[in-house]
Write a protein that holds these residues in place. Structure first.
Motif: not given
Length: 428
Positions: A4-33
């Motif tokens: 249960w604890m591991v699954r709880y952490e996996e869900q927390s990390i997934e939400r954090k990963m989604d937030a990070t991906q969303e942040y970089f998707s708002e950037q211009d993909n051509q300017n990712l450097s």
């Protein structure tokens, strides 16, 4: 708990990963450097938590940016094509790693979030210790409870064992104390006491039977002994004394023979079992008429009134029915005195058939009716001895009726007579 604890952490990390991906998707993909990722370091620090590392590395596994509040958590770099969870063990630490590809026009790399499960491992260890101690405590509490309950449960059984010891030492009068908790043990104590009541009654009847049988046999044996002593002293040459002694001795031998015969009949009935398949249906009318005809030859002064139903069979052997009817009529004649009139009914009902033998003789008091079927019980012992009775006939009749699941009911009034009703269940 661990899952249960591991699954709880996996869900927390997934939400954090989604937030990070969303942040970089708002950037211009051509300017990712690299500079873009450096500029995003403040964002990554804002979402980063204690005991956690967020790292971005390129396709060659070279770290571009890494954020951690404490010492950086180092794991082997690994580029992935799809998101992937991994649980690694490094030293004493367990690390939960989540990787997801990061793809732009000019950049291909991987976002990696590493979470140290040390806090959760400490919590699990404490939780395990707590459960262990709780289990030990519960075990000892259960043990104490089991000992207490077992004593409560075993106490009635110990009472029964103690009572059996006292019965063995002091006799059948001892009984088990019945507790008021109305459980199976209390019912066992009640049944035990009922069994002991029956056993005591049976033992007392058996003892009384032996005493009465000894008493009845002692009288004729004393007479025989007296006659033989008289013959030995002066009757050898005296014809009158010889004849008188022989006549008296033969009479007493006949009495003993009759008594032994009745005792053997009782013993046989006690040990006999009736097989339902061997019982045939008989017509009581024919058996009763046969018995009455025999009595008319030996007692011509008795007025027999018969009221007998036709075609109403009962399930009983002919010899047993004849024996019971003979006992009842013989008793009725003995105690009718000068009112030598008997009425015999046989009637059929829906569920049962009845044979009623009624006399108009001396009768029996109500107090003595319950005891007349006991072996050797006689209402007037001296008077019964003169009439040749031993108090066994009704015992035999009752035993025969019990064998065939029938019943015998006696109604009487002193000075007015006695009525005996035999009830037979209708044969199926």
């Amino acid at each position: 708990m661990n899952s249960w604890m591991v699954r709880y952490e996996e869900q927390s990390i997934e939400r954090k990963m989604d937030a990070t991906q969303e942040y970089f998707s708002e950037q211009d993909n051509q300017n990712l450097s690299i500079s873009t990722f450096k500029e995003s370091e403040s964002f990554l620090e804002s979402i980063n938590e204690k005991s956690e590392t967020i790292r971005i590395y390129d396709r060659y596994g070279r770290s571009v940016v890494a954020v951690s509040q404490e010492e950086e958590l180092i794991v082997t770099e690994k580029t992935v094509q799809n998101e992937q969870f991994e649980l690694q063990k490094i030293g004493d630490d367990r690390l939960l790693v989540f990787r997801k590809p990061l793809v732009g026009t000019n950049f291909v790399g991987t976002i990696e979030i590493v979470k140290n499960l040390e806090i959760f491992d400490d919590l699990l260890e404490q939780f395990g210790m707590m459960m262990f101690l709780t289990g030990i405590g519960a075990f000892f509490l259960s043990l104490l409870g089991a000992l207490f309950l077992s004593k409560q449960f075993l106490k009635p059984i110990q009472d029964i064992s103690y009572t059996l010891t006292r019965i063995k030492k002091y006799g059948l009068e001892e009984r088990v104390m019945v507790h008021q908790n109305q459980d199976e043990i209390a019912q066992l104590a009640v049944h035990f006491n009922e069994l002991m009541d029956q056993l005591e009654e049976s033992f007392n009847q058996q003892r009384q039977f032996v005493e009465d049988a000894s008493h009845e046999l002692r009288t004729p044996l004393s007479v025989l002994q007296g006659n033989l002593m008289m013959l030995e002293r002066w009757g050898k040459n005296n014809t009158e004394v010889l004849n008188k002694s022989l006549t008296s001795s033969l009479r007493e031998v006949e009495r003993m023979n009759k008594l032994v015969k009745e005792l053997l009949e009782l013993s046989r009935l006690d040990s006999e079992t009736t097989n339902d398949s061997n019982i045939t249906q008989i017509e009581p009318k024919l058996v009763i008429e046969k018995v009455i005809n025999d009595f008319r030859l030996t007692h011509p002064d008795v007025d027999f009134n018969l009221f007998l139903a036709d075609k109403a069979p009962i399930a009983m052997t002919e010899s047993h029915l004849e024996q019971v009817v003979t006992i009842l009529i013989d008793n009725a004649i003995k105690y009718s005195d000068f009112k030598s009139k008997l009425v015999i009914h046989y009637q059929s009902k829906d569920l049962e058939n009845e044979i009623i033998v009624q006399d108009f003789g001396i009768g029996i008091s109500k107090e003595e009716i319950p005891f007349v079927t006991h072996r050797f019980y006689r209402v007037e012992k001296s008077r019964n001895r003169k009439k040749g009775g031993y108090g066994i006939g009704l015992s035999i009749a009752q035993k025969i009726m019990d064998t065939y699941m029938g019943s015998m009911r006696i109604e009487s009034e002193v000075g007015k007579g006695t009525s005996v009703t035999l009830t037979f269940p209708n044969p199926k």
